[in-house]
Design an enzyme around this catalytic site. Structure first.
Site, PDB file in Angstrom:
ATOM      1  N   SER A  27      -6.877   5.075   9.387  1.00  0.00           N
ATOM      2  CA  SER A  27      -7.606   5.003   8.122  1.00  0.00           C
ATOM      3  C   SER A  27      -6.947   3.984   7.186  1.00  0.00           C
ATOM      4  O   SER A  27      -7.614   3.104   6.622  1.00  0.00           O
ATOM      5  CB  SER A  27      -7.612   6.401   7.478  1.00  0.00           C
ATOM      6  OG  SER A  27      -8.019   6.357   6.142  1.00  0.00           O
ATOM      7  N   HIS A  54       0.840  -1.197   0.000  1.00  0.00           N
ATOM      8  CA  HIS A  54       0.000   0.000   0.000  1.00  0.00           C
ATOM      9  C   HIS A  54       0.874   1.245   0.000  1.00  0.00           C
ATOM     10  O   HIS A  54       1.836   1.335   0.747  1.00  0.00           O
ATOM     11  CB  HIS A  54      -0.895   0.015   1.242  1.00  0.00           C
ATOM     12  CG  HIS A  54      -1.820   1.197   1.270  1.00  0.00           C
ATOM     13  ND1 HIS A  54      -3.036   1.192   0.627  1.00  0.00           N
ATOM     14  CD2 HIS A  54      -1.678   2.426   1.819  1.00  0.00           C
ATOM     15  CE1 HIS A  54      -3.617   2.371   0.798  1.00  0.00           C
ATOM     16  NE2 HIS A  54      -2.822   3.136   1.510  1.00  0.00           N
ATOM     17  N   ARG A  84     -13.153  14.548   7.308  1.00  0.00           N
ATOM     18  CA  ARG A  84     -11.793  15.074   7.436  1.00  0.00           C
ATOM     19  C   ARG A  84     -11.416  15.932   6.243  1.00  0.00           C
ATOM     20  O   ARG A  84     -10.772  16.972   6.375  1.00  0.00           O
ATOM     21  CB  ARG A  84     -10.788  13.923   7.576  1.00  0.00           C
ATOM     22  CG  ARG A  84     -10.852  13.235   8.933  1.00  0.00           C
ATOM     23  CD  ARG A  84     -10.094  11.932   8.897  1.00  0.00           C
ATOM     24  NE  ARG A  84      -8.702  12.129   8.558  1.00  0.00           N
ATOM     25  CZ  ARG A  84      -7.932  11.206   7.970  1.00  0.00           C
ATOM     26  NH1 ARG A  84      -8.418  10.006   7.689  1.00  0.00           N
ATOM     27  NH2 ARG A  84      -6.682  11.474   7.677  1.00  0.00           N
ATOM     28  N   LYS A  86      -8.156  -0.398   6.686  1.00  0.00           N
ATOM     29  CA  LYS A  86      -8.530  -0.939   5.370  1.00  0.00           C
ATOM     30  C   LYS A  86      -7.639  -2.116   4.988  1.00  0.00           C
ATOM     31  O   LYS A  86      -8.097  -3.087   4.381  1.00  0.00           O
ATOM     32  CB  LYS A  86      -8.484   0.172   4.316  1.00  0.00           C
ATOM     33  CG  LYS A  86      -9.680   1.131   4.447  1.00  0.00           C
ATOM     34  CD  LYS A  86      -9.620   2.298   3.478  1.00  0.00           C
ATOM     35  CE  LYS A  86      -8.616   3.321   3.927  1.00  0.00           C
ATOM     36  NZ  LYS A  86      -8.673   4.612   3.229  1.00  0.00           N
ATOM     37  N   ASP A 123     -14.512   4.487   8.027  1.00  0.00           N
ATOM     38  CA  ASP A 123     -13.521   5.328   7.345  1.00  0.00           C
ATOM     39  C   ASP A 123     -14.178   6.182   6.267  1.00  0.00           C
ATOM     40  O   ASP A 123     -13.792   7.329   6.052  1.00  0.00           O
ATOM     41  CB  ASP A 123     -12.409   4.476   6.731  1.00  0.00           C
ATOM     42  CG  ASP A 123     -11.337   5.354   6.083  1.00  0.00           C
ATOM     43  OD1 ASP A 123     -10.718   6.156   6.808  1.00  0.00           O
ATOM     44  OD2 ASP A 123     -11.140   5.263   4.856  1.00  0.00           O
TER      45      ASP A 123
HETATM   46  N1  URA Z   1      -5.031   7.511   2.641  1.00  0.00           N
HETATM   47  C1  URA Z   1      -6.014   6.970   3.392  1.00  0.00           C
HETATM   48  O1  URA Z   1      -6.575   5.964   3.017  1.00  0.00           O
HETATM   49  N2  URA Z   1      -6.370   7.573   4.516  1.00  0.00           N
HETATM   50  C2  URA Z   1      -5.779   8.678   4.977  1.00  0.00           C
HETATM   51  O2  URA Z   1      -6.150   9.162   6.028  1.00  0.00           O
HETATM   52  C3  URA Z   1      -4.756   9.239   4.198  1.00  0.00           C
HETATM   53  C4  URA Z   1      -4.395   8.623   3.028  1.00  0.00           C
HETATM   54 CA    CA Z   2      -6.398   6.630   0.647  1.00  0.00          CA
END
Ligand code: URA
Ligand code: CA
Length: 441
Positions: free
Chosen positions: A183, A82, A168, A187, A161
């Site tokens: 966040s 990621h 946010r 995921k 999220d």
């Molecule tokens: N990418 C994400 O998935 N979440 C964040 O808070 C920042 C970047």
């Molecule tokens: Ca993201």
């Protein structure tokens, strides 16, 4: 327990308890807590922070707010990578097929472009008929049979999220260490992979602009992953300039195919090998980093990586012929060079501005419903530290019409600073972070 009490506590800089964290995360996921109270709490978290334990509890509560993929029927250790978001960063398309060709299953859920950054799903959709929406069963079957799949997140993956991120985005609370870490890691935990390599971008074009902040974010995420029983390692890598030379959806697919065909080397390949090698290490497919890189190089040189990409495209309904002939990818109507305005050395790039230029050309969305133009973007002909000559092309713009090409040319000229002073090329990897240590490079 009331939401007002939870906000009050964080306002006074006190740590929240597990039940308090679970209460507001559930409320965010189901919509039972109004946006204004969530927004107030997010700002209190942004200003007062969270300790390591709170951040871990927040992440786990978010993971549990929706579906969690079960990849246990896949043989071996399902592995993922990621990135926190970059420009010209197509490592996924290079390393997923290479790592899979080395026998490591890659079950990857990717995202779309966000802000000035590109998204893997948007890039893949420049391939004719490629589908990123496949069922969890088909996803698992594909990983079991051809070794890899790249799909979008299912609708109910970490709903907390979705709610918190949207708030946010509009309340100036994106740049919070615990909120970013929870966040991203929630995921990754929900998407089921057992071994995860994180690419934490740093510098002008990244969420965290200083090396030290980026290292702290990397450590926070690696610790949460480790505590949750996953193998996790992070590389802190440079976003002071775009990673690859190609920026834009089809253009980035072309660059990935050129790399996998062995025609092109450079930072995109280098970083793909570094990240991919850690995926091999975490999954146990190699004993050390040199062996891992040699295996990936083999998969590159034998053509096994490109062959795996073709199989993945075919399995997801796409037409793989672009892998043999990249001119079959969407082609821009207007192609124009971007001349250097002066002679000298490339000194600095405004990576965010360059990302925004591609978005404005049509490669990204201004609103959720916008339709992307996959053909547009630009190719850079120089990196920081290169010498350039006045009037010679520093880049080439690929645009939908003359006006858009001319706008892009002016923006690219503005974003790339040229000076008389010679500067060193950018360092690609700034640090390697695992749960034991930080190695600064
Ligand atoms: N990418 C994400 O998935 N979440 C964040 O808070 C920042 C970047
Ligand atoms: Ca993201």
């Amino acid at each position: 327990m009331t939401m007002i009490e939870i906000i009050e506590k964080k306002k006074l800089n006190q740590p929240l308890s597990k039940p308090e964290i679970e209460y507001f995360v559930q409320g965010a996921a189901t919509g039972s807590i109004p946006d204004y109270q969530l927004a107030a709490l997010l700002m209190a978290i942004r200003l007062n922070g969270m300790n390591r334990e709170e951040t871990a509890m927040l992440t786990l509560a978010m993971t549990a707010s929706g579906d969690v993929a079960d990849l246990s029927s896949i043989d071996g250790i399902p592995t993922d990578k990621h990135s926190t978001g970059g420009v010209g960063d197509t490592t996924t398309l290079v390393l997923v097929p290479l790592v899979a060709a080395c026998g490591v299953p890659v079950a990857k859920m990717s995202g779309r472009g966000l802000g000035h950054t590109g998204g893997t799903l948007d890039k893949l959709e420049s391939i004719k008929d490629f589908s990123i929406n496949i069922s969890e069963d088909a996803f698992i079957h594909q990983v079991r049979t051809i070794g890899c799949a790249v799909i979008g997140q299912s609708g109910n993956l970490v709903p907390a999220d979705k709610a918190l991120y949207a708030l946010r985005d509009v309340t100036s609370t994106v740049d919070s260490m615990p909120l970013i870490a929870s966040s991203i890691v929630s995921k990754k935990l929900a998407s089921g992979a057992k071994a995860i390599v994180l690419d934490v971008k740093t510098g002008a074009g990244a969420l965290m602009q200083t090396t030290e902040e980026s290292i702290e974010l990397a450590q926070t995420m690696v610790h949460i992953g480790h505590d949750a029983g996953r193998k996790m390692i992070a590389l802190v890598t440079d976003m002071g300039e775009p990673l690859g030379s190609h920026v834009g959806n089809a253009l980035e697919v072309k660059e990935a195919i050129d790399v996998l065909s062995g025609r092109v080397t450079g930072p995109l390949l280098t970083l793909s090998l570094e990240l991919g090698a850690r995926m091999l290490l975490l999954s146990g497919a190699a004993g050390d980093i040199e062996e891992a890189k040699a295996k990936l190089q083999n998969a590159l040189q034998s053509g096994a990586g490109l062959a795996t990409l073709k199989k993945m495209i075919t399995a997801q309904g796409g037409d793989p012929s672009c892998c043999d002939d990249t001119s079959l990818l969407p082609q821009a109507k207007v192609v124009k060079d971007v001349p250097a305005l002066q002679s000298g050395y490339v000194h600095h790039m405004d990576t965010i501005a360059l990302g925004n230029t591609t978005q404005a050309m049509g490669a990204g969305r201004k609103q959720k419903t916008d339709i992307i133009d996959h053909s547009v973007g630009f190719v850079l002909h120089h990196r920081i530290g290169d010498s350039v000559t006045k009037g010679a092309p520093i880049a080439t713009a690929y645009a939908k019409d003359e006006q858009s090409a001319n706008d892009a040319i002016a923006e690219i000229q503005e974003a790339i600073a040229i000076s008389d002073e010679k500067v060193a090329p950018c360092k690609l990897i700034h640090a390697i972070v695992d749960d034991q240590q930080v190695i600064r490079m």
